[in-house]
Design a protein around this motif. Structure first.
Motif, PDB file in Angstrom:
ATOM      1  N   MET A 102       5.950-171.944 -47.296  1.00 35.86           N
ATOM      2  CA  MET A 102       5.135-171.402 -46.205  1.00 35.86           C
ATOM      3  C   MET A 102       6.014-170.670 -45.202  1.00 35.86           C
ATOM      4  O   MET A 102       7.222-170.895 -45.137  1.00 35.86           O
ATOM      5  CB  MET A 102       4.347-172.515 -45.509  1.00 35.86           C
ATOM      6  N   GLY A 103       5.377-169.793 -44.453  1.00 30.99           N
ATOM      7  CA  GLY A 103       6.078-169.090 -43.375  1.00 30.99           C
ATOM      8  C   GLY A 103       5.536-169.601 -42.061  1.00 30.99           C
ATOM      9  O   GLY A 103       4.325-169.727 -41.886  1.00 30.99           O
ATOM     10  N   MET A 104       6.417-169.959 -41.148  1.00 31.84           N
ATOM     11  CA  MET A 104       5.972-170.423 -39.833  1.00 31.84           C
ATOM     12  C   MET A 104       6.979-169.882 -38.829  1.00 31.84           C
ATOM     13  O   MET A 104       8.129-170.336 -38.784  1.00 31.84           O
ATOM     14  CB  MET A 104       5.913-171.947 -39.809  1.00 31.84           C
ATOM     15  N   ALA A 105       6.556-168.896 -38.045  1.00 35.65           N
ATOM     16  CA  ALA A 105       7.524-168.173 -37.223  1.00 35.65           C
ATOM     17  C   ALA A 105       6.837-167.490 -36.051  1.00 35.65           C
ATOM     18  O   ALA A 105       7.086-166.325 -35.776  1.00 35.65           O
ATOM     19  CB  ALA A 105       8.230-167.127 -38.098  1.00 35.65           C
ATOM     20  N   GLY A 106       5.966-168.241 -35.372  1.00 40.57           N
ATOM     21  CA  GLY A 106       5.191-167.599 -34.308  1.00 40.57           C
ATOM     22  C   GLY A 106       4.527-166.367 -34.870  1.00 40.57           C
ATOM     23  O   GLY A 106       4.441-165.331 -34.219  1.00 40.57           O
ATOM     24  N   MET A 107       4.042-166.499 -36.111  1.00 40.45           N
ATOM     25  CA  MET A 107       3.555-165.321 -36.833  1.00 40.45           C
ATOM     26  C   MET A 107       2.089-165.039 -36.511  1.00 40.45           C
ATOM     27  O   MET A 107       1.227-165.903 -36.664  1.00 40.45           O
ATOM     28  CB  MET A 107       3.724-165.502 -38.336  1.00 40.45           C
ATOM     29  N   THR A 108       1.855-163.825 -36.061  1.00 46.11           N
ATOM     30  CA  THR A 108       0.505-163.396 -35.697  1.00 46.11           C
ATOM     31  C   THR A 108      -0.313-163.085 -36.942  1.00 46.11           C
ATOM     32  O   THR A 108       0.187-162.465 -37.874  1.00 46.11           O
ATOM     33  CB  THR A 108       0.617-162.120 -34.835  1.00 46.11           C
ATOM     34  N   VAL A 109      -1.565-163.521 -36.908  1.00 45.69           N
ATOM     35  CA  VAL A 109      -2.486-163.191 -38.000  1.00 45.69           C
ATOM     36  C   VAL A 109      -2.937-161.743 -37.796  1.00 45.69           C
ATOM     37  O   VAL A 109      -3.449-161.402 -36.737  1.00 45.69           O
ATOM     38  CB  VAL A 109      -3.723-164.116 -37.946  1.00 45.69           C
ATOM     39  N   THR A 110      -2.703-160.894 -38.788  1.00 45.63           N
ATOM     40  CA  THR A 110      -3.213-159.516 -38.716  1.00 45.63           C
ATOM     41  C   THR A 110      -3.941-159.211 -40.028  1.00 45.63           C
ATOM     42  O   THR A 110      -3.678-159.855 -41.049  1.00 45.63           O
ATOM     43  CB  THR A 110      -2.092-158.473 -38.534  1.00 45.63           C
ATOM     44  N   ASP A 111      -4.825-158.213 -40.003  1.00 44.98           N
ATOM     45  CA  ASP A 111      -5.571-157.859 -41.218  1.00 44.98           C
ATOM     46  C   ASP A 111      -4.622-157.421 -42.327  1.00 44.98           C
ATOM     47  O   ASP A 111      -4.825-157.753 -43.491  1.00 44.98           O
ATOM     48  CB  ASP A 111      -6.587-156.751 -40.919  1.00 44.98           C
ATOM     49  N   GLU A 112      -3.589-156.671 -41.956  1.00 44.13           N
ATOM     50  CA  GLU A 112      -2.626-156.203 -42.970  1.00 44.13           C
ATOM     51  C   GLU A 112      -1.914-157.369 -43.641  1.00 44.13           C
ATOM     52  O   GLU A 112      -1.743-157.386 -44.853  1.00 44.13           O
ATOM     53  CB  GLU A 112      -1.570-155.338 -42.296  1.00 44.13           C
ATOM     54  N   ARG A 113      -1.500-158.322 -42.841  1.00 38.98           N
ATOM     55  CA  ARG A 113      -0.801-159.493 -43.404  1.00 38.98           C
ATOM     56  C   ARG A 113      -1.746-160.324 -44.261  1.00 38.98           C
ATOM     57  O   ARG A 113      -1.332-160.908 -45.258  1.00 38.98           O
ATOM     58  CB  ARG A 113      -0.183-160.336 -42.277  1.00 38.98           C
ATOM     59  N   LYS A 114      -3.014-160.361 -43.854  1.00 42.65           N
ATOM     60  CA  LYS A 114      -4.000-161.140 -44.612  1.00 42.65           C
ATOM     61  C   LYS A 114      -4.180-160.599 -46.026  1.00 42.65           C
ATOM     62  O   LYS A 114      -4.647-161.302 -46.905  1.00 42.65           O
ATOM     63  CB  LYS A 114      -5.350-161.110 -43.897  1.00 42.65           C
ATOM     64  N   GLU A 115      -3.838-159.333 -46.225  1.00 42.86           N
ATOM     65  CA  GLU A 115      -3.931-158.774 -47.579  1.00 42.86           C
ATOM     66  C   GLU A 115      -2.815-159.321 -48.465  1.00 42.86           C
ATOM     67  O   GLU A 115      -2.911-159.318 -49.676  1.00 42.86           O
ATOM     68  CB  GLU A 115      -3.843-157.251 -47.525  1.00 42.86           C
ATOM     69  N   LYS A 116      -1.739-159.783 -47.833  1.00 45.19           N
ATOM     70  CA  LYS A 116      -0.569-160.225 -48.608  1.00 45.19           C
ATOM     71  C   LYS A 116      -0.474-161.742 -48.738  1.00 45.19           C
ATOM     72  O   LYS A 116       0.005-162.251 -49.748  1.00 45.19           O
ATOM     73  CB  LYS A 116       0.701-159.714 -47.935  1.00 45.19           C
ATOM     74  N   VAL A 117      -0.856-162.458 -47.699  1.00 41.15           N
ATOM     75  CA  VAL A 117      -0.734-163.926 -47.699  1.00 41.15           C
ATOM     76  C   VAL A 117      -2.021-164.533 -47.154  1.00 41.15           C
ATOM     77  O   VAL A 117      -2.842-163.823 -46.572  1.00 41.15           O
ATOM     78  CB  VAL A 117       0.449-164.387 -46.791  1.00 41.15           C
ATOM     79  N   SER A 118      -2.173-165.850 -47.355  1.00 42.45           N
ATOM     80  CA  SER A 118      -3.304-166.512 -46.699  1.00 42.45           C
ATOM     81  C   SER A 118      -2.757-167.269 -45.490  1.00 42.45           C
ATOM     82  O   SER A 118      -1.568-167.596 -45.447  1.00 42.45           O
ATOM     83  CB  SER A 118      -4.014-167.453 -47.664  1.00 42.45           C
ATOM     84  N   PHE A 119      -3.609-167.533 -44.533  1.00 38.34           N
ATOM     85  CA  PHE A 119      -3.171-168.184 -43.292  1.00 38.34           C
ATOM     86  C   PHE A 119      -3.881-169.517 -43.081  1.00 38.34           C
ATOM     87  O   PHE A 119      -4.994-169.722 -43.572  1.00 38.34           O
ATOM     88  CB  PHE A 119      -3.461-167.282 -42.092  1.00 38.34           C
ATOM     89  N   SER A 120      -3.220-170.376 -42.337  1.00 33.28           N
ATOM     90  CA  SER A 120      -3.847-171.616 -41.875  1.00 33.28           C
ATOM     91  C   SER A 120      -4.738-171.256 -40.688  1.00 33.28           C
ATOM     92  O   SER A 120      -4.788-170.106 -40.266  1.00 33.28           O
ATOM     93  CB  SER A 120      -2.767-172.596 -41.405  1.00 33.28           C
TER      94      SER A 120
END
Ligand code: GLN
Length: 264
Positions: A102-120
């Motif tokens: 998993m990635g955890m890095a104060g990472m903002t959920v964005t639509d572009e990122r949602k195309e690549k990974v899933s988020f909690s």
């Protein structure tokens, strides 16, 4: 022809053997928890540990809000937490390729990122702010145009700032990209850039740790921080999310946040 037939059957046998070997290969790694992780029994979190108070070094240990929440999640799941400190830019590709759980890095959920990974679910909020040197000619957000802007490569600050003016950005040529927040702040101190756009809490931490810096008044859009996973590892995403939900519900997440962020 007979000889050819024999060769063919030998080759076929070999192919079948190979196919059998492939089928009887150990099932994808799962452990007592039933979860598929990169290494059995471990939860490997990718982060970029130059983002206080979410992740930073205390001696040679990575501490911070994300590190502590991840530890609580790992404890709940019966996994041993391991933290990999890599460039922010490499977190999503690394998670996608299955190098990290998993990635955890104060990472903002964005639509572009949602195309690549899933988020909690989201566990914290952030907002982009601007750091300048005290006495800078940049007195407000309106003065940024025409100045050099330092950002952390691949972050939302980078994405917004380098966007076109029509989209509310300052254009690609105004932006100087650094591998992390600490280096961007060094760039500001040494005059290589005129301001740094970064998330509010790291901004406060950098201003507190460095003389002669201040945060401009005003902020950009609110952002939600969440944990990212490979899209195909839904079991892990769900297990972590369930653990996170419980930790939010019982106040544990807030306790960690309060330890690192003192109310203004
Ligand atoms: N919240 C920002 C982003 O997700 C910055 C994160 C970071 O630098 N660690 O892009």
């Amino acid at each position: 022809m007979k000889k050819f037939g024999r060769i063919l059957s030998v080759v076929l046998c070999f192919v079948m053997l190979l196919a059998f070997a492939a089928c009887s290969k150990a099932p994808e790694k799962t452990d007592d928890t039933g979860l598929k992780t990169v290494e059995s029994g471990k939860l490997i979190m990718a982060t970029n540990a130059a983002f206080p108070p979410y992740e930073y070094y205390e001696g040679d240990k990575i501490v911070g809000i994300d590190a502590e929440i991840a530890q609580l999640i790992a404890d709940k799941l019966g996994l041993t937490l391991e933290i990999a400190d890599i460039e922010f830019d490499s977190i999503i590709p690394g998670v996608q390729q299955g190098k990290y759980d998993m990635g955890m890095a104060g990472m903002t959920v964005t639509d572009e990122r949602k195309e690549k990974v899933s988020f909690s679910d989201s566990y914290a909020k952030g907002v982009q702010v601007v750091i300048v040197k005290t006495g800078s000619e940049i007195k407000s957000m309106d003065d940024i145009d025409g100045h050099k802007i330092g950002v952390q490569q691949g972050t939302t600050g980078d994405i917004y700032a380098s966007d076109t003016p029509e989209n509310g950005g300052y254009g690609e040529e105004s932006v100087v990209r650094y591998a992390n927040g600490a280096l961007a702040v060094e760039g500001l101190k040494s005059g290589k850039v005129d301001c740094v756009i970064i998330d509010n809490e790291p901004a406060k931490a950098y201003v507190a740790a460095n003389e002669g810096l201040e945060i401009l008044e005003g902020t950009w859009v609110d952002e939600d921080y969440a944990i990212s996973f490979a899209k195909d590892n839904t079991a892990l995403q769900q297990a972590v999310n369930d653990a996170l939900k419980e930790l939010i519900a019982d106040g544990s997440v807030q306790k960690v946040v309060d330890k690192y962020i003192k109310a203004d």
